[in-house]
Design an enzyme around this catalytic site. Structure first.
Site, short mmCIF file in Angstrom:
data_model
loop_
_atom_site.label_atom_id
_atom_site.label_comp_id
_atom_site.label_asym_id
_atom_site.label_seq_id
_atom_site.Cartn_x
_atom_site.Cartn_y
_atom_site.Cartn_z
N GLY A 68 -13.49 7.36 -8.21
CA GLY A 68 -12.30 8.15 -8.45
C GLY A 68 -11.76 7.91 -7.46
O GLY A 68 -10.50 8.66 -7.62
N ASN B 13 -12.76 10.77 -1.14
CA ASN B 13 -13.29 9.51 -2.44
C ASN B 13 -13.91 8.51 -2.02
O ASN B 13 -12.63 7.87 -1.38
CB ASN B 13 -13.11 10.03 -3.32
N HIS C 146 -3.98 0.61 8.35
CA HIS C 146 -4.66 0.56 7.23
C HIS C 146 -5.94 -0.07 6.80
O HIS C 146 -6.85 -0.69 7.54
CB HIS C 146 -3.46 -0.81 6.41
N THR D 21 -8.39 7.14 -5.24
CA THR D 21 -7.21 6.23 -6.41
C THR D 21 -6.12 4.67 -5.15
O THR D 21 -5.06 4.47 -5.86
CB THR D 21 -6.38 6.82 -7.46
N HIS E 185 -6.23 3.80 0.42
CA HIS E 185 -6.05 3.50 2.07
C HIS E 185 -7.16 4.32 2.05
O HIS E 185 -6.77 5.77 1.58
CB HIS E 185 -4.42 3.73 1.94
N ASP F 181 -0.64 16.88 -0.37
CA ASP F 181 -0.52 15.91 -1.97
C ASP F 181 0.06 16.83 -3.11
O ASP F 181 0.51 18.02 -2.39
CB ASP F 181 -2.42 16.17 -2.19
N CYS G 160 0.56 -1.41 -0.24
CA CYS G 160 -0.31 0.09 0.15
C CYS G 160 1.49 1.16 0.04
O CYS G 160 1.55 1.55 1.19
CB CYS G 160 -0.27 0.30 1.40
N HIS H 1 -8.51 7.98 3.13
CA HIS H 1 -7.50 9.37 3.28
C HIS H 1 -8.94 10.08 3.11
O HIS H 1 -10.26 10.07 2.12
CB HIS H 1 -6.62 9.80 1.84
#
Ligand code: 5GP
Ligand code: ZN
Length: 115
Positions: A91, A85, A45, A93, A96, A29, A3, A98
């Site tokens: 979307g 998301n 996780h 991606t 994990h 980010d 991950c 967030h």
């Protein structure tokens, strides 16, 4: 450990830390969509919002407490947005959990459904 965000927590992949405590890690980010764009993640996780259970839900409060602390420290008095998301349609991606903290610009509101 495959991950990406677990690797960031472990320090195997570099990141620019903005906050850390026993349970939560937050970093900039890599591809910001606003002047302030941070990611808040649990150190354990969890694959995403759909994997929140009564057993692990406490972390969500800890993450939002961290978000409020950072928002106060960075004086985001005119506002901010928190987004998670979950799954393909939204979307997501990185699998994990967030929360994006976005601020520093006047935001519009659209679900961006593409419809
Ligand atoms: P998602 O699209 O899953 O909601 O959000 C994943 C976010 O992680 C994206 O905004 C993307 O820019 C960010 N991201 C992906 N890889 C990395 C990385 O290696 N480092 C950092 N700091 N951010 C990343
Ligand atoms: Zn992970």
């Amino acid at each position: 450990m495959e991950c990406l965000f677990c690797k960031i927590i472990a320090g195997e992949i570099p990141s620019t830390k903005v906050y850390e405590d026993e349970f939560v890690y937050a970093f900039k980010d890599i591809n910001p969509i606003a002047p302030i764009h941070y990611l808040f993640i649990p150190k354990t996780h969890i694959s995403g919002a759909s994997a929140i259970t009564p057993e692990n839900a406490e972390i969500v409060g800890k993450i939002f407490t961290a978000i409020a602390k950072v928002a106060a420290a960075e004086k985001l008095d005119s506002g901010f947005r928190v987004i998670t998301n979950c799954g393909e349609d939204a979307g997501q991606t990185v699998p994990h959990l967030h929360f994006h903290l976005i601020a520093g610009t006047k935001m519009g509101w659209s679900a961006e459904t593409g419809a």
